[in-house]
Design an enzyme around this catalytic site. Sequence first.
Site, PDB file in Angstrom:
ATOM      1  N   LYS A   1       0.917  -0.845   0.093  1.00  0.00           N
ATOM      2  CA  LYS A   1       0.527   0.357  -0.320  1.00  0.00           C
ATOM      3  C   LYS A   1       0.727   1.114   0.371  1.00  0.00           C
ATOM      4  CE  LYS A   1      -3.553   2.647   2.484  1.00  0.00           C
ATOM      5  NZ  LYS A   1      -4.867   2.757   3.245  1.00  0.00           N
TER       6      LYS A   1
ATOM      7  N   LYS B   1      -2.254  -1.767  -3.838  1.00  0.00           N
ATOM      8  CA  LYS B   1      -3.039   0.110  -3.641  1.00  0.00           C
ATOM      9  C   LYS B   1      -2.089   1.460  -3.991  1.00  0.00           C
ATOM     10  CE  LYS B   1      -5.758   2.357  -1.317  1.00  0.00           C
ATOM     11  NZ  LYS B   1      -6.381   2.110   0.487  1.00  0.00           N
TER      12      LYS B   1
HETATM   13  C1  PBG Z   1      -7.217   4.276   5.620  1.00  0.00           C
HETATM   14  C2  PBG Z   1      -7.860   3.649   3.602  1.00  0.00           C
HETATM   15  C3  PBG Z   1      -7.779   4.745   2.732  1.00  0.00           C
HETATM   16  C4  PBG Z   1      -7.890   4.130   1.673  1.00  0.00           C
HETATM   17  C5  PBG Z   1      -8.488   2.533   2.573  1.00  0.00           C
HETATM   18  N1  PBG Z   1      -7.975   2.265   3.542  1.00  0.00           N
HETATM   19  C6  PBG Z   1      -7.154   6.158   3.051  1.00  0.00           C
HETATM   20  C7  PBG Z   1      -5.554   5.934   3.839  1.00  0.00           C
HETATM   21  O1  PBG Z   1      -4.730   5.172   3.458  1.00  0.00           O
HETATM   22  O2  PBG Z   1      -5.535   7.416   3.733  1.00  0.00           O
HETATM   23  C8  PBG Z   1      -8.140   4.771   0.258  1.00  0.00           C
HETATM   24  C9  PBG Z   1      -8.846   4.124  -0.671  1.00  0.00           C
HETATM   25  C10 PBG Z   1      -9.508   4.954  -1.475  1.00  0.00           C
HETATM   26  O3  PBG Z   1      -8.422   6.170  -1.710  1.00  0.00           O
HETATM   27  O4  PBG Z   1     -10.289   4.024  -2.119  1.00  0.00           O
HETATM   28  N2  PBG Z   1      -7.132   2.574   6.356  1.00  0.00           N
END
Ligand code: PBG
Length: 328
Positions: free
Chosen positions: A200, A253
Amino acid sequence: MVHRLDIRERPRRNRKSAAIRDAVRESLVGPEHFIYPLFVHEGDDTIPIASMPGCSRHSEAGLMVEVERAYAVGIRMIALFPALDDSLKDEKGTESHNPSGLIPRVVGALKERWPDIMVVTDVALDPYSSDGHDGIVDKHGRILNDETVDVLCQQALCQAEAGADIIAPSDMMDGRVGAIRDALDDEGYTEVSILAYSAKYASAFYGPFRDALESAPKSGDKKTYQMDPANAREALREVSLDEDEGADMIMVKPAGPYLDIISLVRANTELPVAAYQVSGEYAMLKAAAERGWLDEKKVVLESLTAIRRAGADIVLSYYARQVGEWLA
Ligand code: PBG
């Protein structure tokens, strides 16, 4: 007279009709490949999200209506994200493991109505944290890894108790997959799966999501826990740790701008690979489509095909229900 090329290989023969193209297609996109992410809040109204046209923060009742529509077109997996009132947030994200909190209640209601839907719950503190970080922040602004993992385990147990099928830690703390696996197994939840957000990245493409949940960090950024977008080998290190710690599935991601990472991870793990087409990817496609600059259906299906072609078995996408309708 046209001069005939002296070639024996003519790849176009395999594209000469729809029947041949359909027969030789290498990557398919169908509703069974999707996890549909949905936002839910405590209120009675459904509030549209400005930077994600077509997506809303649903009330519990509104969520049921949306899931019903998705179910009707073959979507069988959903992921839940809560938007909470500031009054429920604190420094330790205590509400994240309240057994009568929003997510446990919604999970219970969904599983009762659709036992065959796989409900994926997010493990991270950001929707519950007064600091807007995925972990606990100390007075110097540092994110405390092990203290956070302790709370994440309680959150995961609370979700499993409520009936979640798949626990998805998105927090990027070190060692959380193993700790959550142990916590689940110790309490008898051996059948609950872990979908690990392994690779991520610290991405600006999450902007609209943070608007949706009002969960942007109050200070600093997420670069001490989410990955540097410049790194690929490091993704393999994260993946192999999560595999060793007991992950059932691995996630990359964002998806579209990280197709190389999806492909690399696919080639280096035996586990199913998921990829998250995030809020910013959705917002870009929507914005161009709304202006008439792109053909929405065609570009969306093409972008999702590319994510599948890169090696994703499962795709998380805000377009899931819409794709189901297009393909129905
Ligand atoms: C946070 C989380 C995020 C997303 C999913 N879980 C945002 C972040 O890490 O700041 C992002 C999903 C998206 O942008 O569609 N735990």
